[in-house]
Design a protein around this motif. Structure first.
Motif, PDB file in Angstrom:
ATOM      1  N   ARG A   1       0.831  -1.223   0.000  1.00 19.74           N
ATOM      2  CA  ARG A   1       0.000   0.000   0.000  1.00 19.74           C
ATOM      3  C   ARG A   1       0.860   1.264   0.000  1.00 19.74           C
ATOM      4  O   ARG A   1       2.019   1.224   0.416  1.00 19.74           O
ATOM      5  N   TYR A   2       0.266   2.368  -0.419  1.00 23.12           N
ATOM      6  CA  TYR A   2       0.941   3.671  -0.379  1.00 23.12           C
ATOM      7  C   TYR A   2       0.220   4.602   0.580  1.00 23.12           C
ATOM      8  O   TYR A   2      -1.017   4.573   0.660  1.00 23.12           O
ATOM      9  N   VAL A   3       0.981   5.436   1.287  1.00 26.26           N
ATOM     10  CA  VAL A   3       0.408   6.407   2.227  1.00 26.26           C
ATOM     11  C   VAL A   3       1.147   7.732   2.073  1.00 26.26           C
ATOM     12  O   VAL A   3       2.378   7.762   1.937  1.00 26.26           O
ATOM     13  N   LYS A   4       0.368   8.820   2.131  1.00 25.83           N
ATOM     14  CA  LYS A   4       0.953  10.160   1.941  1.00 25.83           C
ATOM     15  C   LYS A   4       1.745  10.602   3.180  1.00 25.83           C
ATOM     16  O   LYS A   4       1.380  10.266   4.316  1.00 25.83           O
ATOM     17  N   ALA A   5       2.755  11.422   2.939  1.00 29.06           N
ATOM     18  CA  ALA A   5       3.599  11.935   4.038  1.00 29.06           C
ATOM     19  C   ALA A   5       2.784  12.789   5.006  1.00 29.06           C
ATOM     20  O   ALA A   5       1.769  13.379   4.628  1.00 29.06           O
ATOM     21  N   ASP A   6       3.217  12.833   6.268  1.00 30.47           N
ATOM     22  CA  ASP A   6       2.606  13.744   7.243  1.00 30.47           C
ATOM     23  C   ASP A   6       3.702  14.382   8.092  1.00 30.47           C
ATOM     24  O   ASP A   6       4.901  14.172   7.842  1.00 30.47           O
ATOM     25  N   ASP A   7       3.264  15.169   9.100  1.00 31.71           N
ATOM     26  CA  ASP A   7       4.252  15.855   9.942  1.00 31.71           C
ATOM     27  C   ASP A   7       4.117  15.416  11.398  1.00 31.71           C
ATOM     28  O   ASP A   7       4.417  16.168  12.312  1.00 31.71           O
ATOM     29  N   ILE A   8       3.628  14.205  11.610  1.00 26.38           N
ATOM     30  CA  ILE A   8       3.388  13.712  12.974  1.00 26.38           C
ATOM     31  C   ILE A   8       4.676  13.058  13.488  1.00 26.38           C
ATOM     32  O   ILE A   8       5.230  12.176  12.820  1.00 26.38           O
ATOM     33  N   TRP A   9       5.132  13.490  14.654  1.00 22.01           N
ATOM     34  CA  TRP A   9       6.480  13.170  15.100  1.00 22.01           C
ATOM     35  C   TRP A   9       6.882  11.699  14.933  1.00 22.01           C
ATOM     36  O   TRP A   9       7.936  11.392  14.415  1.00 22.01           O
ATOM     37  N   LEU A  10       6.070  10.771  15.447  1.00 21.88           N
ATOM     38  CA  LEU A  10       6.475   9.357  15.364  1.00 21.88           C
ATOM     39  C   LEU A  10       5.625   8.542  14.377  1.00 21.88           C
ATOM     40  O   LEU A  10       5.534   7.319  14.497  1.00 21.88           O
ATOM     41  N   SER A  11       5.020   9.238  13.427  1.00 18.65           N
ATOM     42  CA  SER A  11       4.273   8.497  12.409  1.00 18.65           C
ATOM     43  C   SER A  11       5.265   7.835  11.450  1.00 18.65           C
ATOM     44  O   SER A  11       6.306   8.416  11.114  1.00 18.65           O
ATOM     45  N   MET A  12       4.927   6.649  10.982  1.00 15.85           N
ATOM     46  CA  MET A  12       5.791   5.957  10.009  1.00 15.85           C
ATOM     47  C   MET A  12       5.908   6.761   8.712  1.00 15.85           C
ATOM     48  O   MET A  12       6.780   6.499   7.885  1.00 15.85           O
ATOM     49  N   PHE A  13       5.012   7.746   8.541  1.00 19.14           N
ATOM     50  CA  PHE A  13       4.969   8.516   7.290  1.00 19.14           C
ATOM     51  C   PHE A  13       5.514   9.929   7.496  1.00 19.14           C
ATOM     52  O   PHE A  13       5.383  10.775   6.626  1.00 19.14           O
ATOM     53  N   GLU A  14       6.139  10.151   8.642  1.00 18.03           N
ATOM     54  CA  GLU A  14       6.650  11.482   8.967  1.00 18.03           C
ATOM     55  C   GLU A  14       7.697  11.906   7.919  1.00 18.03           C
ATOM     56  O   GLU A  14       8.698  11.219   7.708  1.00 18.03           O
ATOM     57  N   GLY A  15       7.400  13.019   7.240  1.00 13.84           N
ATOM     58  CA  GLY A  15       8.369  13.601   6.315  1.00 13.84           C
ATOM     59  C   GLY A  15       8.573  12.860   5.013  1.00 13.84           C
ATOM     60  O   GLY A  15       9.379  13.282   4.199  1.00 13.84           O
ATOM     61  N   GLN A  16       7.876  11.759   4.786  1.00  7.16           N
ATOM     62  CA  GLN A  16       8.100  11.032   3.529  1.00  7.16           C
ATOM     63  C   GLN A  16       6.875  10.221   3.115  1.00  7.16           C
ATOM     64  O   GLN A  16       6.234   9.568   3.947  1.00  7.16           O
ATOM     65  N   ASP A  17       6.563  10.285   1.812  1.00 11.29           N
ATOM     66  CA  ASP A  17       5.526   9.390   1.285  1.00 11.29           C
ATOM     67  C   ASP A  17       6.023   7.970   1.512  1.00 11.29           C
ATOM     68  O   ASP A  17       7.202   7.682   1.288  1.00 11.29           O
ATOM     69  N   GLY A  18       5.117   7.099   1.950  1.00 10.94           N
ATOM     70  CA  GLY A  18       5.572   5.755   2.297  1.00 10.94           C
ATOM     71  C   GLY A  18       4.896   4.658   1.499  1.00 10.94           C
ATOM     72  O   GLY A  18       3.766   4.806   1.023  1.00 10.94           O
ATOM     73  N   CYS A  19       5.618   3.557   1.368  1.00 10.92           N
ATOM     74  CA  CYS A  19       5.042   2.341   0.809  1.00 10.92           C
ATOM     75  C   CYS A  19       5.056   1.315   1.941  1.00 10.92           C
ATOM     76  O   CYS A  19       6.129   0.956   2.443  1.00 10.92           O
ATOM     77  N   SER A  20       3.892   0.887   2.368  1.00 10.79           N
ATOM     78  CA  SER A  20       3.793  -0.055   3.494  1.00 10.79           C
ATOM     79  C   SER A  20       3.641  -1.469   2.947  1.00 10.79           C
ATOM     80  O   SER A  20       2.712  -1.743   2.172  1.00 10.79           O
ATOM     81  N   ILE A  21       4.550  -2.339   3.366  1.00 15.71           N
ATOM     82  CA  ILE A  21       4.533  -3.724   2.873  1.00 15.71           C
ATOM     83  C   ILE A  21       4.369  -4.657   4.070  1.00 15.71           C
ATOM     84  O   ILE A  21       5.144  -4.584   5.032  1.00 15.71           O
ATOM     85  N   SER A  22       3.347  -5.503   4.003  1.00 12.75           N
ATOM     86  CA  SER A  22       3.070  -6.422   5.117  1.00 12.75           C
ATOM     87  C   SER A  22       3.361  -7.851   4.720  1.00 12.75           C
ATOM     88  O   SER A  22       3.072  -8.264   3.598  1.00 12.75           O
ATOM     89  N   VAL A  23       3.884  -8.593   5.688  1.00 12.87           N
ATOM     90  CA  VAL A  23       4.107 -10.029   5.514  1.00 12.87           C
ATOM     91  C   VAL A  23       3.300 -10.715   6.610  1.00 12.87           C
ATOM     92  O   VAL A  23       3.338 -10.285   7.770  1.00 12.87           O
ATOM     93  N   HIS A  24       2.553 -11.755   6.242  1.00 16.40           N
ATOM     94  CA  HIS A  24       1.671 -12.410   7.213  1.00 16.40           C
ATOM     95  C   HIS A  24       2.037 -13.887   7.362  1.00 16.40           C
ATOM     96  O   HIS A  24       2.521 -14.512   6.424  1.00 16.40           O
ATOM     97  N   GLN A  25       1.730 -14.423   8.515  1.00 17.43           N
ATOM     98  CA  GLN A  25       1.834 -15.862   8.718  1.00 17.43           C
ATOM     99  C   GLN A  25       0.557 -16.355   9.407  1.00 17.43           C
ATOM    100  O   GLN A  25      -0.010 -15.643  10.247  1.00 17.43           O
ATOM    101  N   PHE A  26       0.106 -17.547   9.050  1.00 12.75           N
ATOM    102  CA  PHE A  26      -1.081 -18.118   9.695  1.00 12.75           C
ATOM    103  C   PHE A  26      -0.878 -18.218  11.207  1.00 12.75           C
ATOM    104  O   PHE A  26       0.240 -18.476  11.678  1.00 12.75           O
ATOM    105  N   GLY A  27      -1.976 -18.048  11.939  1.00 13.76           N
ATOM    106  CA  GLY A  27      -1.909 -17.978  13.391  1.00 13.76           C
ATOM    107  C   GLY A  27      -1.395 -19.232  14.075  1.00 13.76           C
ATOM    108  O   GLY A  27      -0.964 -19.168  15.230  1.00 13.76           O
ATOM    109  N   ASP A  28      -1.457 -20.378  13.409  1.00 16.07           N
ATOM    110  CA  ASP A  28      -1.013 -21.613  14.062  1.00 16.07           C
ATOM    111  C   ASP A  28       0.363 -22.060  13.564  1.00 16.07           C
ATOM    112  O   ASP A  28       0.793 -23.171  13.871  1.00 16.07           O
TER     113      ASP A  28
END
Ligand SMILES: Cc1cc2nc3c(=O)[nH]c(=O)nc-3n(C[C@H](O)[C@H](O)[C@H](O)COP(=O)(O)OP(=O)(O)OC[C@H]3O[C@@H](n4cnc5c(N)ncnc54)[C@H](O)[C@@H]3O)c2cc1C
Length: 470
Positions: free
Chosen positions: A374-401
């Motif tokens: 996914r893509y997310v727009k930059a913001d100015d929130i101190w500890l946001s993952m998107f602080e100061g930079q447009d971000g590409c969020s990549i998730s890796v999942h594993q089954f719960g068991d």
């Protein structure tokens, strides 16, 4: 991913075609995680998160019904006190064996302003209640994650996000909040009033106090149409910029060991749009079943898996969902999983996901659950993952068991290579030193504010001590 009926129906056909048989007795395995704790009569009731990988036995569990009760719960906590929303974080942000404060009863609309298109909600309001509440006053949040289980307070604390390169995270829509502090105050925080608490508090990981109410900058209610397709991963990555520009929201789910992926493009609904097909929230189980059934075949197992998937998915029609935004954004999530997610600078996204996909294959990692991109727009929130930079969020999942630690350990360094920042609510292994380097502008500012509001470290559980280094 869990979008499509196609997998259950057409993969069965694909397997039959490949083997000339059906997989009788080979149904999807259980994905329920084993409970990490059991209840013993006479002892405190354990708390467990949604994913089943975090737990604690708080000696005191409190559910305040008012701001006064919230303040008194915070003040009377003896040792480590933590807030819990919906318990949908995978990381250890919630557990405490002392006081756990649930925000469940702090739920509902406080006020709304039709001119400014703002609405103030109690912080424990679940996002699935928020949608209809806002709709009733003609408002909607511009963007929402693809599930709506979290409480607004829990979502804001972790900078929860959706996708769309013109849209920020949920925290970026916060125009103000009230913060109950350990000192017993109720602070109003906006860009003008208590601005430092505002900048720190829009992504606080619950380390400053507990928000009682949150004001969101909304827009007028709107309708969306979401189109789900099966496409070649290489084609999507080659064309990713154009797709993101062409759609209000665009994301895709790469399937490990397969050349296909699922794409999801969402735009403002047009007259005449109709829903076609629907979600199959258990479709991921079918991927796992098929992979387990064929991947063991010497030399050609993985190729066979890709071939079966390609054949089964080839004739599959688009799935279309249309309706109010708060009904189209979220999807049902019933298959338990554990998740690691990092946000890399937007321009690194394609290279990063390609490397993860090839690492899974080359190292034969036991990951069949689709990734999410996914893509997310930059913001100015101190500890946001998107602080100061447009971000590409990549998730890796594993089954719960299944074991997630071993495969995630192989993949996590790839995110580091691309300067990724971990999602605060998801699994990662970074400590304070490494996190500080990822937030060069405001790491110290945040901790100055945190020390001011919590000088004795009463909000620091083991996980927060690790990530904040106190
Ligand atoms: C099935 C599933 C799907 C998910 N999908 C997404 C997704 O699409 N996008 C995404 O970004 N994340 C996603 N996540 C991650 C998850 O939504 C976040 O971690 C979110 O923060 C959880 O919200 P919660 O209400 O459950 O908070 P909790 O997990 O209960 O708490 C999270 C943090 O918030 C703090 N907190 C809670 N309430 C308050 C308050 N009122 N004031 C201050 N601090 C508070 C807690 O102390 C804790 O530190 C998903 C998780 C699951 C299980």
């Amino acid at each position: 991913m869990q979008r499509r009926k196609f997998l259950r129906n057409s993969l069965a056909v694909g397997i039959s075609a490949a083997f000339g048989t059906t997989l009788s007795g080979c149904g999807p395995p259980s994905t329920e995680p084993q409970s990490p704790v059991s209840y013993r009569a006479g002892e405190p009731l354990p708390w467990i998160n949604w994913a089943g990988n975090q737990s604690c036995t708080p000696s005191s569990r409190v559910s305040p019904r008012s701001e006064d009760e919230l303040i008194s719960a915070l003040k009377s906590a003896k040792s480590v006190v933590r807030a819990v929303g919906a318990g949908h974080s995978f990381s250890g942000v919630v557990p405490t064996n002392d006081t756990l404060i649930s925000t469940d009863l702090l739920s509902g609309l406080v006020r709304h302003d039709p001119e400014k298109m703002q609405a103030t909600l109690l912080a424990g309001t679940r996002m699935h209640d928020m949608g209809p509440i806002l709709h009733a006053v003609g408002q909607a949040v511009p963007n929402m994650p693809d599930m709506d289980y979290p409480a607004i307070g829990g979502a804001i604390a972790n900078s929860v996000h959706a996708t769309g390169n013109s849209f920020g995270s949920m925290s970026s829509y916060v125009s103000g909040f009230k913060l109950a502090t350990l000192a017993g105050e109720l602070l109003e925080c906006t860009a003008e009033k208590n601005p430092e608490f505002f900048h720190a508090g829009r992504t606080s990981i619950g380390a400053l106090g507990i928000m009682s109410e949150i004001t969101l900058q909304n827009q007028a209610s709107f309708n969306l149409t979401e189109v789900n397709k099966v496409e070649k991963l290489g084609d999507v990555l080659d064309d990713i910029e154009a797709r993101c520009k062409a759609h209000r929201h665009f994301e895709f789910f790469p399937i490990p060991y397969a050349s296909n992926c699922l794409t999801v493009a969402t735009d403002i609904a047009q007259p005449g749009d109709v829903s076609v097909g629907g979600d199959d929230p258990k479709a991921v189980n079918t991927l796992r079943t098929v992979f387990d059934a064929v991947s063991w075949v010497p030399l050609v197992g993985e190729e066979l898996y890709d071939k079966i998937l390609s054949t089964a998915l080839a004739g599959d029609a688009e799935t279309i969902r249309t309706g109010s935004s708060f009904q189209v954004f979220p999807h049902v999530r019933v298959v338990r999983f554990r998740e690691m997610e990092y946000t890399v600078p937007a321009e690194f996204g394609p290279a990063c996901v390609r490397e993860i996909m090839s690492t899974i294959k080359d190292k034969n990692l036991p990951i069949t659950f689709p990734l999410e991109y996914r893509y997310v727009k930059a913001d100015d929130i101190w500890l946001s993952m998107f602080e100061g930079q447009d971000g590409c969020s990549i998730s890796v999942h594993q089954f719960g068991d299944l074991d997630y630690k071993t495969p995630f350990a192989e993949i996590e360094p790839i995110f580091w290579k691309y300067a990724g920042r971990p999602h605060w609510g998801k699994i990662h292994t970074l400590d304070a030193k490494r996190l500080a380097a990822l937030y060069p502008r405001h790491w110290q500012d945040f901790h100055r504010v945190r020390n001011e509001l919590d000088p004795r470290g009463k909000l620091m559980n083991d996980h927060l001590k690790e990530i904040f280094g106190s």
